[in-house]
Design a protein around this motif. Structure first.
Motif, PDB file in Angstrom:
ATOM      1  N   ILE A   1      44.631  36.131  27.066  1.00 19.37           N
ATOM      2  CA  ILE A   1      43.171  36.146  27.145  1.00 19.37           C
ATOM      3  C   ILE A   1      42.767  35.702  28.549  1.00 19.37           C
ATOM      4  O   ILE A   1      43.145  34.625  28.994  1.00 19.37           O
ATOM      5  CB  ILE A   1      42.554  35.207  26.078  1.00 19.37           C
ATOM      6  CG1 ILE A   1      42.965  35.678  24.691  1.00 19.37           C
ATOM      7  CG2 ILE A   1      41.049  35.174  26.218  1.00 19.37           C
ATOM      8  CD1 ILE A   1      42.665  34.698  23.597  1.00 19.37           C
ATOM      9  N   ILE A   2      42.023  36.563  29.229  1.00 20.79           N
ATOM     10  CA  ILE A   2      41.583  36.272  30.590  1.00 20.79           C
ATOM     11  C   ILE A   2      40.065  36.321  30.619  1.00 20.79           C
ATOM     12  O   ILE A   2      39.470  37.348  30.287  1.00 20.79           O
ATOM     13  CB  ILE A   2      42.178  37.283  31.586  1.00 20.79           C
ATOM     14  CG1 ILE A   2      43.706  37.249  31.511  1.00 20.79           C
ATOM     15  CG2 ILE A   2      41.703  36.978  32.995  1.00 20.79           C
ATOM     16  CD1 ILE A   2      44.377  38.380  32.196  1.00 20.79           C
ATOM     17  N   ASN A   3      39.448  35.223  31.008  1.00 22.62           N
ATOM     18  CA  ASN A   3      37.980  35.112  31.053  1.00 22.62           C
ATOM     19  C   ASN A   3      37.353  35.567  29.730  1.00 22.62           C
ATOM     20  O   ASN A   3      36.384  36.315  29.708  1.00 22.62           O
ATOM     21  CB  ASN A   3      37.399  35.912  32.220  1.00 22.62           C
ATOM     22  CG  ASN A   3      37.784  35.308  33.555  1.00 22.62           C
ATOM     23  OD1 ASN A   3      38.240  34.180  33.634  1.00 22.62           O
ATOM     24  ND2 ASN A   3      37.608  36.081  34.604  1.00 22.62           N
ATOM     25  N   GLN A   4      37.948  35.149  28.626  1.00 24.72           N
ATOM     26  CA  GLN A   4      37.489  35.417  27.268  1.00 24.72           C
ATOM     27  C   GLN A   4      37.531  36.901  26.908  1.00 24.72           C
ATOM     28  O   GLN A   4      36.811  37.348  26.024  1.00 24.72           O
ATOM     29  CB  GLN A   4      36.089  34.849  27.046  1.00 24.72           C
ATOM     30  CG  GLN A   4      36.037  33.356  27.255  1.00 24.72           C
ATOM     31  CD  GLN A   4      34.661  32.787  27.095  1.00 24.72           C
ATOM     32  OE1 GLN A   4      33.702  33.513  26.866  1.00 24.72           O
ATOM     33  NE2 GLN A   4      34.549  31.477  27.184  1.00 24.72           N
ATOM     34  N   ILE A   5      38.356  37.670  27.609  1.00 25.73           N
ATOM     35  CA  ILE A   5      38.555  39.098  27.331  1.00 25.73           C
ATOM     36  C   ILE A   5      40.051  39.310  27.125  1.00 25.73           C
ATOM     37  O   ILE A   5      40.871  38.629  27.744  1.00 25.73           O
ATOM     38  CB  ILE A   5      38.055  39.969  28.505  1.00 25.73           C
ATOM     39  CG1 ILE A   5      36.571  39.718  28.761  1.00 25.73           C
ATOM     40  CG2 ILE A   5      38.296  41.442  28.250  1.00 25.73           C
ATOM     41  CD1 ILE A   5      36.034  40.384  30.006  1.00 25.73           C
ATOM     42  N   SER A   6      40.410  40.253  26.278  1.00 24.50           N
ATOM     43  CA  SER A   6      41.813  40.586  26.077  1.00 24.50           C
ATOM     44  C   SER A   6      42.461  40.969  27.407  1.00 24.50           C
ATOM     45  O   SER A   6      41.848  41.640  28.239  1.00 24.50           O
ATOM     46  CB  SER A   6      41.919  41.749  25.091  1.00 24.50           C
ATOM     47  OG  SER A   6      43.199  42.315  25.123  1.00 24.50           O
ATOM     48  N   GLY A   7      43.708  40.551  27.605  1.00 29.01           N
ATOM     49  CA  GLY A   7      44.404  40.803  28.868  1.00 29.01           C
ATOM     50  C   GLY A   7      44.548  42.273  29.188  1.00 29.01           C
ATOM     51  O   GLY A   7      44.398  42.691  30.338  1.00 29.01           O
ATOM     52  N   ASP A   8      44.851  43.099  28.176  1.00 30.68           N
ATOM     53  CA  ASP A   8      44.992  44.538  28.412  1.00 30.68           C
ATOM     54  C   ASP A   8      43.674  45.153  28.874  1.00 30.68           C
ATOM     55  O   ASP A   8      43.644  45.961  29.800  1.00 30.68           O
ATOM     56  CB  ASP A   8      45.469  45.245  27.141  1.00 30.68           C
ATOM     57  CG  ASP A   8      46.901  44.887  26.791  1.00 30.68           C
ATOM     58  OD1 ASP A   8      47.678  44.624  27.727  1.00 30.68           O
ATOM     59  OD2 ASP A   8      47.234  44.883  25.598  1.00 30.68           O
ATOM     60  N   LYS A   9      42.599  44.758  28.233  1.00 30.11           N
ATOM     61  CA  LYS A   9      41.284  45.302  28.595  1.00 30.11           C
ATOM     62  C   LYS A   9      40.860  44.810  29.978  1.00 30.11           C
ATOM     63  O   LYS A   9      40.297  45.563  30.769  1.00 30.11           O
ATOM     64  CB  LYS A   9      40.262  44.892  27.541  1.00 30.11           C
ATOM     65  CG  LYS A   9      38.922  45.572  27.707  1.00 30.11           C
ATOM     66  CD  LYS A   9      37.999  45.226  26.557  1.00 30.11           C
ATOM     67  CE  LYS A   9      36.665  45.914  26.728  1.00 30.11           C
ATOM     68  NZ  LYS A   9      35.728  45.552  25.675  1.00 30.11           N
ATOM     69  N   TYR A  10      41.139  43.544  30.287  1.00 33.37           N
ATOM     70  CA  TYR A  10      40.739  42.975  31.573  1.00 33.37           C
ATOM     71  C   TYR A  10      41.445  43.679  32.727  1.00 33.37           C
ATOM     72  O   TYR A  10      40.841  43.967  33.756  1.00 33.37           O
ATOM     73  CB  TYR A  10      41.057  41.475  31.607  1.00 33.37           C
ATOM     74  CG  TYR A  10      40.516  40.775  32.828  1.00 33.37           C
ATOM     75  CD1 TYR A  10      39.199  40.337  32.859  1.00 33.37           C
ATOM     76  CD2 TYR A  10      41.306  40.567  33.945  1.00 33.37           C
ATOM     77  CE1 TYR A  10      38.683  39.700  33.975  1.00 33.37           C
ATOM     78  CE2 TYR A  10      40.801  39.939  35.072  1.00 33.37           C
ATOM     79  CZ  TYR A  10      39.496  39.506  35.076  1.00 33.37           C
ATOM     80  OH  TYR A  10      38.986  38.887  36.182  1.00 33.37           O
ATOM     81  N   PHE A  11      42.739  43.967  32.556  1.00 33.98           N
ATOM     82  CA  PHE A  11      43.505  44.647  33.600  1.00 33.98           C
ATOM     83  C   PHE A  11      43.513  46.159  33.423  1.00 33.98           C
ATOM     84  O   PHE A  11      44.387  46.842  33.929  1.00 33.98           O
ATOM     85  CB  PHE A  11      44.931  44.110  33.655  1.00 33.98           C
ATOM     86  CG  PHE A  11      45.024  42.749  34.271  1.00 33.98           C
ATOM     87  CD1 PHE A  11      44.536  42.513  35.543  1.00 33.98           C
ATOM     88  CD2 PHE A  11      45.580  41.701  33.580  1.00 33.98           C
ATOM     89  CE1 PHE A  11      44.618  41.261  36.119  1.00 33.98           C
ATOM     90  CE2 PHE A  11      45.666  40.443  34.141  1.00 33.98           C
ATOM     91  CZ  PHE A  11      45.178  40.218  35.419  1.00 33.98           C
TER      92      PHE A  11
ATOM     93  N   TYR B   1      50.453  44.849  35.514  1.00 36.17           N
ATOM     94  CA  TYR B   1      49.832  43.530  35.658  1.00 36.17           C
ATOM     95  C   TYR B   1      50.228  42.599  34.515  1.00 36.17           C
ATOM     96  O   TYR B   1      50.578  41.438  34.741  1.00 36.17           O
ATOM     97  CB  TYR B   1      48.304  43.658  35.715  1.00 36.17           C
ATOM     98  CG  TYR B   1      47.789  44.319  36.966  1.00 36.17           C
ATOM     99  CD1 TYR B   1      48.288  44.002  38.213  1.00 36.17           C
ATOM    100  CD2 TYR B   1      46.770  45.263  36.897  1.00 36.17           C
ATOM    101  CE1 TYR B   1      47.791  44.600  39.353  1.00 36.17           C
ATOM    102  CE2 TYR B   1      46.274  45.866  38.037  1.00 36.17           C
ATOM    103  CZ  TYR B   1      46.794  45.529  39.264  1.00 36.17           C
ATOM    104  OH  TYR B   1      46.300  46.123  40.402  1.00 36.17           O
ATOM    105  N   THR B   2      50.172  43.092  33.296  1.00 36.40           N
ATOM    106  CA  THR B   2      50.505  42.226  32.158  1.00 36.40           C
ATOM    107  C   THR B   2      51.983  41.851  32.174  1.00 36.40           C
ATOM    108  O   THR B   2      52.333  40.724  31.820  1.00 36.40           O
ATOM    109  CB  THR B   2      50.127  42.900  30.830  1.00 36.40           C
ATOM    110  OG1 THR B   2      50.698  44.203  30.773  1.00 36.40           O
ATOM    111  CG2 THR B   2      48.626  43.000  30.679  1.00 36.40           C
ATOM    112  N   ASN B   3      52.851  42.761  32.589  1.00 36.31           N
ATOM    113  CA  ASN B   3      54.278  42.435  32.667  1.00 36.31           C
ATOM    114  C   ASN B   3      54.544  41.364  33.716  1.00 36.31           C
ATOM    115  O   ASN B   3      55.399  40.494  33.516  1.00 36.31           O
ATOM    116  CB  ASN B   3      55.109  43.688  32.981  1.00 36.31           C
ATOM    117  CG  ASN B   3      55.169  44.634  31.809  1.00 36.31           C
ATOM    118  OD1 ASN B   3      54.945  44.253  30.669  1.00 36.31           O
ATOM    119  ND2 ASN B   3      55.450  45.897  32.090  1.00 36.31           N
ATOM    120  N   LEU B   4      53.816  41.418  34.841  1.00 37.60           N
ATOM    121  CA  LEU B   4      53.973  40.390  35.868  1.00 37.60           C
ATOM    122  C   LEU B   4      53.554  39.013  35.352  1.00 37.60           C
ATOM    123  O   LEU B   4      54.175  38.009  35.675  1.00 37.60           O
ATOM    124  CB  LEU B   4      53.152  40.742  37.105  1.00 37.60           C
ATOM    125  CG  LEU B   4      53.773  41.730  38.080  1.00 37.60           C
ATOM    126  CD1 LEU B   4      52.777  42.106  39.160  1.00 37.60           C
ATOM    127  CD2 LEU B   4      55.015  41.144  38.707  1.00 37.60           C
TER     128      LEU B   4
END
Length: 136
Positions: A34-44, A50-53
């Protein structure tokens, strides 16, 4: 993210890259990002690179399904935000368990990339770009 969660200062990992600053928190869970209260996949923007890193430090320690990552990021672009989250996560893991440092340090996951944008100089158009030279 639950607003009632209170994060202690010693359980925060701080990561920086260029202008991006990330504060990273680890919570026991099932492997959510969760990044800035948004799902990581959606944020990136569904970019798996990006998520793998971001998950790389936990994957190297075989902890990727045990924790949820919550990150608060500001500044920079997506790549530098991703790298700052990765650095903050690596620092947090080492803070919680110092023996993990021996695994993450040789992989370069604890090194801060100090390169920042060079300032503009007077008489130039950008940091190094000069106006076109005319001989006559």
């Amino acid at each position: 993210m639950n607003k009632n969660l209170i994060f202690k200062k010693e359980k925060i990992g701080l990561g920086k890259r260029k202008q991006a600053v990330a504060r990273v928190f680890l919570i026991s869970g099932s492997g959510n990002l969760i990044i800035n209260q948004i799902s990581g996949d959606k944020y990136f923007q569904f970019n798996t690179t990006y998520t793998n890193l971001i998950w790389l430090p936990l994957k190297k320690l075989n902890l990727n399904e045990q924790f949820d990552i919550i990150a608060l990021v500001k500044g920079g672009g997506l790549t530098s935000q991703c790298k700052s989250i990765q650095l903050g996560l690596s620092r947090l893991i080492c803070k919680l368990e110092p023996t993990n440092r021996n695994i993450l340090k040789p992989l370069g996951l604890l090194s801060r990339d100090t390169r920042i944008k060079e300032r503009k100089k007077y008489g130039l158009r950008k940091a190094r770009k000069a106006p076109q030279y005319s001989k006559r």
